[in-house]
Design an enzyme around this catalytic site. Structure first.
Site, PDB file in Angstrom:
ATOM      1  N   ASP A 135      -1.150  -7.512  -5.153  1.00  0.00           N
ATOM      2  CA  ASP A 135      -2.478  -7.555  -4.540  1.00  0.00           C
ATOM      3  C   ASP A 135      -2.324  -8.413  -3.284  1.00  0.00           C
ATOM      4  O   ASP A 135      -2.041  -9.615  -3.383  1.00  0.00           O
ATOM      5  CB  ASP A 135      -3.468  -8.187  -5.536  1.00  0.00           C
ATOM      6  CG  ASP A 135      -4.860  -8.308  -4.934  1.00  0.00           C
ATOM      7  OD1 ASP A 135      -5.017  -8.117  -3.709  1.00  0.00           O
ATOM      8  OD2 ASP A 135      -5.790  -8.609  -5.703  1.00  0.00           O
TER       9      ASP A 135
ATOM     10  N   GLY B 137       0.823  -1.223   0.000  1.00  0.00           N
ATOM     11  CA  GLY B 137       0.000   0.000   0.000  1.00  0.00           C
ATOM     12  C   GLY B 137       0.847   1.259   0.000  1.00  0.00           C
ATOM     13  O   GLY B 137       0.479   2.271   0.592  1.00  0.00           O
TER      14      GLY B 137
ATOM     15  N   TYR C 197     -14.682  -1.744   8.721  1.00  0.00           N
ATOM     16  CA  TYR C 197     -13.269  -1.357   8.873  1.00  0.00           C
ATOM     17  C   TYR C 197     -12.799  -1.644  10.300  1.00  0.00           C
ATOM     18  O   TYR C 197     -11.768  -2.289  10.513  1.00  0.00           O
ATOM     19  CB  TYR C 197     -13.139   0.133   8.548  1.00  0.00           C
ATOM     20  CG  TYR C 197     -11.773   0.731   8.761  1.00  0.00           C
ATOM     21  CD1 TYR C 197     -10.668   0.318   8.013  1.00  0.00           C
ATOM     22  CD2 TYR C 197     -11.579   1.757   9.690  1.00  0.00           C
ATOM     23  CE1 TYR C 197      -9.416   0.903   8.197  1.00  0.00           C
ATOM     24  CE2 TYR C 197     -10.347   2.348   9.872  1.00  0.00           C
ATOM     25  CZ  TYR C 197      -9.264   1.918   9.125  1.00  0.00           C
ATOM     26  OH  TYR C 197      -8.033   2.506   9.311  1.00  0.00           O
TER      27      TYR C 197
ATOM     28  N   GLY D 152      -0.333   4.971  -0.801  1.00  0.00           N
ATOM     29  CA  GLY D 152      -1.377   5.599   0.013  1.00  0.00           C
ATOM     30  C   GLY D 152      -0.884   6.812   0.787  1.00  0.00           C
ATOM     31  O   GLY D 152       0.267   7.250   0.633  1.00  0.00           O
ATOM     32  N   GLN D 153      -1.773   7.345   1.630  1.00  0.00           N
ATOM     33  CA  GLN D 153      -1.451   8.570   2.370  1.00  0.00           C
ATOM     34  C   GLN D 153      -0.224   8.364   3.262  1.00  0.00           C
ATOM     35  O   GLN D 153       0.673   9.202   3.298  1.00  0.00           O
ATOM     36  CB  GLN D 153      -2.661   8.994   3.231  1.00  0.00           C
ATOM     37  CG  GLN D 153      -2.501  10.381   3.825  1.00  0.00           C
ATOM     38  CD  GLN D 153      -3.539  10.700   4.900  1.00  0.00           C
ATOM     39  OE1 GLN D 153      -4.321   9.845   5.313  1.00  0.00           O
ATOM     40  NE2 GLN D 153      -3.552  11.928   5.361  1.00  0.00           N
TER      41      GLN D 153
ATOM     42  N   ARG E 135      -3.726   2.534  -7.110  1.00  0.00           N
ATOM     43  CA  ARG E 135      -3.226   3.858  -7.508  1.00  0.00           C
ATOM     44  C   ARG E 135      -1.828   3.757  -8.095  1.00  0.00           C
ATOM     45  O   ARG E 135      -1.022   2.963  -7.650  1.00  0.00           O
ATOM     46  CB  ARG E 135      -3.128   4.758  -6.266  1.00  0.00           C
ATOM     47  CG  ARG E 135      -4.422   5.421  -5.934  1.00  0.00           C
ATOM     48  CD  ARG E 135      -4.126   6.529  -4.922  1.00  0.00           C
ATOM     49  NE  ARG E 135      -4.983   6.406  -3.776  1.00  0.00           N
ATOM     50  CZ  ARG E 135      -4.737   6.959  -2.585  1.00  0.00           C
ATOM     51  NH1 ARG E 135      -3.639   7.642  -2.395  1.00  0.00           N
ATOM     52  NH2 ARG E 135      -5.586   6.823  -1.601  1.00  0.00           N
TER      53      ARG E 135
ATOM     54  N   LYS F 268     -10.041  -4.275  11.785  1.00  0.00           N
ATOM     55  CA  LYS F 268      -8.868  -3.761  12.504  1.00  0.00           C
ATOM     56  C   LYS F 268      -8.714  -4.462  13.864  1.00  0.00           C
ATOM     57  O   LYS F 268      -7.605  -4.758  14.289  1.00  0.00           O
ATOM     58  CB  LYS F 268      -8.973  -2.242  12.668  1.00  0.00           C
ATOM     59  CG  LYS F 268      -8.674  -1.489  11.390  1.00  0.00           C
ATOM     60  CD  LYS F 268      -7.191  -1.600  11.091  1.00  0.00           C
ATOM     61  CE  LYS F 268      -6.819  -1.152   9.722  1.00  0.00           C
ATOM     62  NZ  LYS F 268      -5.412  -1.435   9.385  1.00  0.00           N
TER      63      LYS F 268
HETATM   64  N1  LIG Z   1      -4.843   7.713   7.090  1.00  0.00           N
HETATM   65  C1  LIG Z   1      -5.384   7.623   8.295  1.00  0.00           C
HETATM   66  O1  LIG Z   1      -5.963   8.616   8.801  1.00  0.00           O
HETATM   67  C2  LIG Z   1      -5.295   6.344   9.074  1.00  0.00           C
HETATM   68  C3  LIG Z   1      -5.770   6.344  10.400  1.00  0.00           C
HETATM   69  C4  LIG Z   1      -5.725   5.180  11.137  1.00  0.00           C
HETATM   70  C5  LIG Z   1      -5.148   4.034  10.588  1.00  0.00           C
HETATM   71  N2  LIG Z   1      -4.685   4.051   9.310  1.00  0.00           N
HETATM   72  C6  LIG Z   1      -4.124   2.786   8.795  1.00  0.00           C
HETATM   73  O2  LIG Z   1      -2.875   2.986   8.160  1.00  0.00           O
HETATM   74  C7  LIG Z   1      -2.742   2.085   7.046  1.00  0.00           C
HETATM   75  C8  LIG Z   1      -2.463   2.866   5.770  1.00  0.00           C
HETATM   76  O3  LIG Z   1      -3.486   3.818   5.598  1.00  0.00           O
HETATM   77  P1  LIG Z   1      -3.440   4.979   4.489  1.00  0.00           P
HETATM   78  O4  LIG Z   1      -4.092   6.166   5.092  1.00  0.00           O
HETATM   79  O5  LIG Z   1      -2.099   5.105   3.897  1.00  0.00           O
HETATM   80  O6  LIG Z   1      -4.482   4.360   3.443  1.00  0.00           O
HETATM   81  P2  LIG Z   1      -4.725   4.762   1.908  1.00  0.00           P
HETATM   82  O7  LIG Z   1      -6.148   4.433   1.588  1.00  0.00           O
HETATM   83  O8  LIG Z   1      -4.230   6.120   1.620  1.00  0.00           O
HETATM   84  O9  LIG Z   1      -3.796   3.709   1.184  1.00  0.00           O
HETATM   85  C9  LIG Z   1      -4.087   2.337   1.192  1.00  0.00           C
HETATM   86  C10 LIG Z   1      -3.289   1.678   0.098  1.00  0.00           C
HETATM   87  O10 LIG Z   1      -3.699   0.323   0.000  1.00  0.00           O
HETATM   88  C11 LIG Z   1      -3.710  -0.019  -1.377  1.00  0.00           C
HETATM   89  N3  LIG Z   1      -4.559  -1.209  -1.594  1.00  0.00           N
HETATM   90  C12 LIG Z   1      -5.917  -1.306  -1.582  1.00  0.00           C
HETATM   91  N4  LIG Z   1      -6.289  -2.578  -1.855  1.00  0.00           N
HETATM   92  C13 LIG Z   1      -5.154  -3.299  -2.021  1.00  0.00           C
HETATM   93  C14 LIG Z   1      -4.866  -4.662  -2.312  1.00  0.00           C
HETATM   94  N5  LIG Z   1      -5.838  -5.576  -2.491  1.00  0.00           N
HETATM   95  N6  LIG Z   1      -3.575  -5.048  -2.400  1.00  0.00           N
HETATM   96  C15 LIG Z   1      -2.575  -4.169  -2.224  1.00  0.00           C
HETATM   97  N7  LIG Z   1      -2.774  -2.856  -1.966  1.00  0.00           N
HETATM   98  C16 LIG Z   1      -4.052  -2.433  -1.851  1.00  0.00           C
HETATM   99  C17 LIG Z   1      -4.212   1.233  -2.083  1.00  0.00           C
HETATM  100  O11 LIG Z   1      -3.842   1.226  -3.445  1.00  0.00           O
HETATM  101  C18 LIG Z   1      -3.475   2.312  -1.288  1.00  0.00           C
HETATM  102  O12 LIG Z   1      -2.199   2.546  -1.837  1.00  0.00           O
HETATM  103  C19 LIG Z   1      -4.034   1.276   7.008  1.00  0.00           C
HETATM  104  O13 LIG Z   1      -3.837   0.070   7.684  1.00  0.00           O
HETATM  105  C20 LIG Z   1      -5.030   2.130   7.756  1.00  0.00           C
HETATM  106  O14 LIG Z   1      -6.018   1.339   8.343  1.00  0.00           O
HETATM  107  C21 LIG Z   1      -4.739   5.173   8.542  1.00  0.00           C
END
Ligand SMILES: NC(=O)c1ccc[n+]([C@@H]2O[C@H](COP(=O)([O-])OP(=O)(O)OC[C@H]3O[C@@H](n4cnc5c(N)ncnc54)[C@H](O)[C@@H]3O)[C@@H](O)[C@H]2O)c1
Length: 342
Positions: A75, A30, A165, A33-34, A59, A169
């Site tokens: 994946d 991932g 979700y 992602g953010q 993405r 978790k």
């Molecule tokens: N951003 C927040 O505010 C926040 C808060 C609490 C916890 N988290 C946790 O941090 C972690 C990362 O979060 P984030 O904010 O970067 O999420 P995000 O949604 O920005 O990124 C998630 C990534 O997962 C990828 N993804 C989706 N399905 C997939 C698959 N089947 N195989 C491989 N990749 C896949 C997406 O392409 C993306 O790059 C997660 O576990 C999330 O639960 C985030």
């Protein structure tokens, strides 16, 4: 042994440590992602560009990250693909960030179940099979639910979330602790609050308003907030979140009593308080409040978090409070958009 003998031992010990660090081979799932887009950069700076393998799924990597490859398509619900990438790149550490977040998860609970649960299971099973050194899995304040005490929520408390979700978790945390106890796999995780950042847009969470709002403010547009103005939620600025993940990953295991389920936080605020802070920079900024389905999710989460276990066991300390975060966000977004502040 004389003083020079002592020094030789010391020097070879430092070389040994250096080698251990250089030999680390990290996989980030991932990574587009953010969190991943910023964590990848930090890990590459720390452990060497070639030693961090970033995986993307849906993405494409942001343009400024393309050159930070190698990028691999993965994946996480495909167990064979997970194994293949670990073997091919001789991975010893995984930062497992691939997930479907809260708001997107409520729109497509089946997808959230598959990616978050099956994906995490695949990573843990591969962790045992390949005897990985460490697996980092962020959790979330979404593990809490309406029956959890909402103020200063303790680390050990009621975990009965009402979103898919949150359910995935909680299961992820329990599985992480189970794999540690049963197989000795060093799984570590922390319950992130809402994360605020300016580099990569958030991926469909309930706290996304706290990022979007800055773009509207800097562009001089009115913002419609999808939460009520008095909705308090725990939050953290991304530089603190990245540091937290790396510090937890590097903490001596003997000091850890918890493993996959640390509470952490940096600040708590409501949309109204955030707007007041932004108006110190942009006094004319207009906001209206139209709560949507995300209000119910936010209402099931804590107002504030007790993170004393993280502070005691691995020395967690946030650096950014609300004013420091707003100052940095406004300046960086104005620069990114090429806008002058009033
Ligand atoms: N951003 C927040 O505010 C926040 C808060 C609490 C916890 N988290 C946790 O941090 C972690 C990362 O979060 P984030 O904010 O970067 O999420 P995000 O949604 O920005 O990124 C998630 C990534 O997962 C990828 N993804 C989706 N399905 C997939 C698959 N089947 N195989 C491989 N990749 C896949 C997406 O392409 C993306 O790059 C997660 O576990 C999330 O639960 C985030």
């Amino acid at each position: 042994m004389g003083e020079s003998g002592d020094n030789k031992v010391k020097i070879s010990y430092y070389y040994f440590l250096l080698e251990v660090r250089i030999l680390k081979r990290i996989l980030v799932t991932g990574a587009t992602g953010q969190i991943g887009s910023e964590l990848t950069v930090a890990l590459k700076e720390r452990y060497g560009k070639e030693n961090v393998i970033s995986t993307m799924h849906v993405r494409k990597p942001p343009e400024d990250l393309e050159e930070l490859g190698p990028w691999v398509t993965l994946d996480v619900t495909d167990r064979n693909a997970v194994d293949k990438v670990i073997e091919e790149y001789d991975i010893d550490t995984i930062y497992h960030l691939a997930a479907i977040l809260s708001a997107t998860g409520e729109k497509n609970p089946q997808l959230a179940f598959r990616v978050n649960l099956l994906g995490t299971y695949n990573i843990l099973e591969a962790g045992v099979k390949y005897n990985l050194e460490r697996v980092m899995i962020p959790s979330s304040i979404a593990v809490f639910g309406p029956e959890t005490p909402r103020d200063n929520t303790p680390n050990e408390t009621v975990l009965k979330p009402t979103t898919m979700y949150g359910i995935t978790k909680v299961a992820g945390e329990l599985l992480g602790n189970y794999y540690f106890k049963k197989y000795g796999l060093d799984v570590r995780g922390l319950r992130f609050p809402g994360l605020i950042s300016w580099k990569t847009p958030p991926g469909g969470g309930t706290t996304d308003y706290a990022v979007e709002i800055f773009y509207y403010a800097v562009e001089g547009k009115k913002y419609t907030c999808f939460l009520r103005d008095d909705t308090y939620l725990p939050m953290m600025y991304m530089p603190d979140a990245i540091r937290a993940l790396i510090e937890l990953a590097e903490a001596p295991i003997e000091k850890l009593k918890h493993h996959a389920d640390f509470n952490i936080t940096a600040m708590s605020f409501s949309p109204r308080e955030l707007v007041e802070e932004i108006r110190k920079y942009i006094p004319d900024f207009e906001v209206e409040y139209k709560p949507d389905y995300r209000q119910e999710i936010a209402d099931s989460w804590p107002n504030s978090i007790d993170d004393s276990a993280a502070r005691e066991e691995w020395g967690w300390r946030p650096e950014y409070d609300l004013p420091a975060m707003v100052d940095d966000m406004i300046k960086n977004i104005a620069r990114k958009l090429g806008k002058d502040l009033p």
